[in-house]
Design an enzyme around this catalytic site. Structure first.
Site, PDB file in Angstrom:
ATOM      1  CB  CYS A   1      35.955  48.669  40.718  1.00 46.64           C
ATOM      2  SG  CYS A   1      36.975  47.233  40.332  1.00 46.64           S
TER       3      CYS A   1
ATOM      4  CB  CYS B   1      37.652  44.313  47.389  1.00 44.50           C
ATOM      5  SG  CYS B   1      38.299  45.561  46.256  1.00 44.50           S
TER       6      CYS B   1
END
Length: 364
Positions: A101, A198
């Site tokens: 990410c 997440c």
């Protein structure tokens, strides 16, 4: 400078944005929408990209008096992070989605758009420091070793570092950041830290992977090839794992067994004693340097294989397009797919994805 502040909805990014404003920069806040199925709210402190987080980020931006936007990066996130996560597990490797990410979203896609729009840098709430060195800008550990995030930033390149701003790096403790947030009237001052993956907010990675790639019964075998149990998908296991093996045949010495290797082609999981997790060598061809590259092809450094692992003294060798690292003492439970970050003191030299490992304890 014109600063684009990435605001996750947490206390760190809010205080980082506040410090950028206080420093006299022209600041614009942005929250990244990374999922199009954003109808759920945060449960406890899991996740970092929910609707609740976007609302918290907006309230913080309003308090600071800065413009605020939500940018939809969900498609890029799905392709570069989630799909990569699934394919790595299917290949028997253990990926780090936070590294991907940072590499693909926060400091590639976001930074690219920021520069296109005329911003000078992207500001985040990461705990790390940028230092002007002899060879240019360098990435260093944060002052607060307990919160240091230089490991997950090891994927950043020299060009990306030149457009990055880390206002929290020199802060001694996270408690001071929370106290500052409260003094500034930011409602996220006592918001719990996010954790876990997440896009798997309930923490059930095994169940999530089973939904994505299905199940397939296979064997769990020991180092000599004896079948000692079964499983419903090798992708659900990772090197070093002890829990959830449900072995039908106990070890001769009565000691616990751990996952030593995952073989996706044959859908087989190899288990063995804890001492067999000792790793004498790691190697990878996918590497990058966080600033100036090493001058020598062979050099001493420290290697860190997890975000909160202790760095270990090692010898690194660059040869035939790959980095080979031999630690002074064996590393514990290293899996292909993990990221190895190389340090020189507090400085991050660079990183590589581990493709191959060699055990310090041979079979037999």
């Amino acid at each position: 400078m014109r600063i684009l502040a990435a605001m996750s909805g947490g206390v760190d990014s809010a205080v980082a944005a506040a410090r950028a404003v206080e420093a006299g920069h022209e600041v614009v806040g942005v929250h990244l929408a990374l999922s199009r199925a954003g109808g759920t709210l945060r449960t406890g402190s899991r996740g970092c990209c929910t609707i609740e987080d976007a609302m918290d980020a907006r309230r913080a931006a309003d308090k600071l008096g800065i413009p605020f936007y939500v940018w939809d990066f969900s498609e890029r996130f799905r392709e570069d992070v989630i799909a990569d996560f699934v394919s790595e597990y299917q290949a028997g490797r253990t990926p780090n989605p936070c590294m991907r990410c940072n590499e693909k979203i926060k400091f590639a896609a976001l930074l690219e758009r920021a520069i296109e729009l005329g911003f000078d840098a992207v500001c985040t709430g990461h705990y790390a420091n940028l230092v002007d060195g002899e060879g240019g800008l360098e990435l260093h550990r944060a002052a607060d070793n307990a919160k240091d995030q230089s490991y997950v930033l090891g994927v950043l390149t020299a060009e990306q570092l030149a457009h990055t701003y880390f206002p929290l790096g020199s802060t001694p403790t996270k408690a001071l950041v929370r106290a500052e947030a409260a003094e500034r009237g930011l409602t996220v001052a006592q918001k719990p830290d996010s954790h876990d993956i997440c896009f798997i907010p309930d923490g059930d990675t095994k169940g999530w992977l089973a939904e994505k790639v299905g199940t397939a019964t296979g064997d769990i075998v020991d180092r000599e090839g004896n079948v000692v149990g079964s499983h419903e998908g090798a992708h659900a296991y990772t090197v070093g794992q002890r829990r959830g093996l449900h072995l039908g045949i106990p070890a001769a010495d009565g000691k616990p067994r751990f996952v030593l290797e995952v073989r996706p082609v044959s859908n087989t999981v190899i288990v063995g004693p804890k001492e067999a997790l000792a790793t004498a060598l790691i190697e990878g061809a996918r590497y990058s340097w966080a600033g100036a590259a090493p001058v020598e092809s062979e050099f001493r450094c420290h290697v860190q294989i997890r975000a909160h692992a202790e760095p270990v003294p090692a010898l690194a060798v660059l040869s035939d397009g790959a980095v080979t690292v031999t630690p002074d003492e064996p590393l514990d439970g290293v899996a292909p797919g993990q990221t190895a970050v190389l340090y020189l003191g507090t400085r991050v030299l660079g990183q590589f994805t581990i493709d191959r490992t060699e055990s310090a304890v041979p079979v037999g």
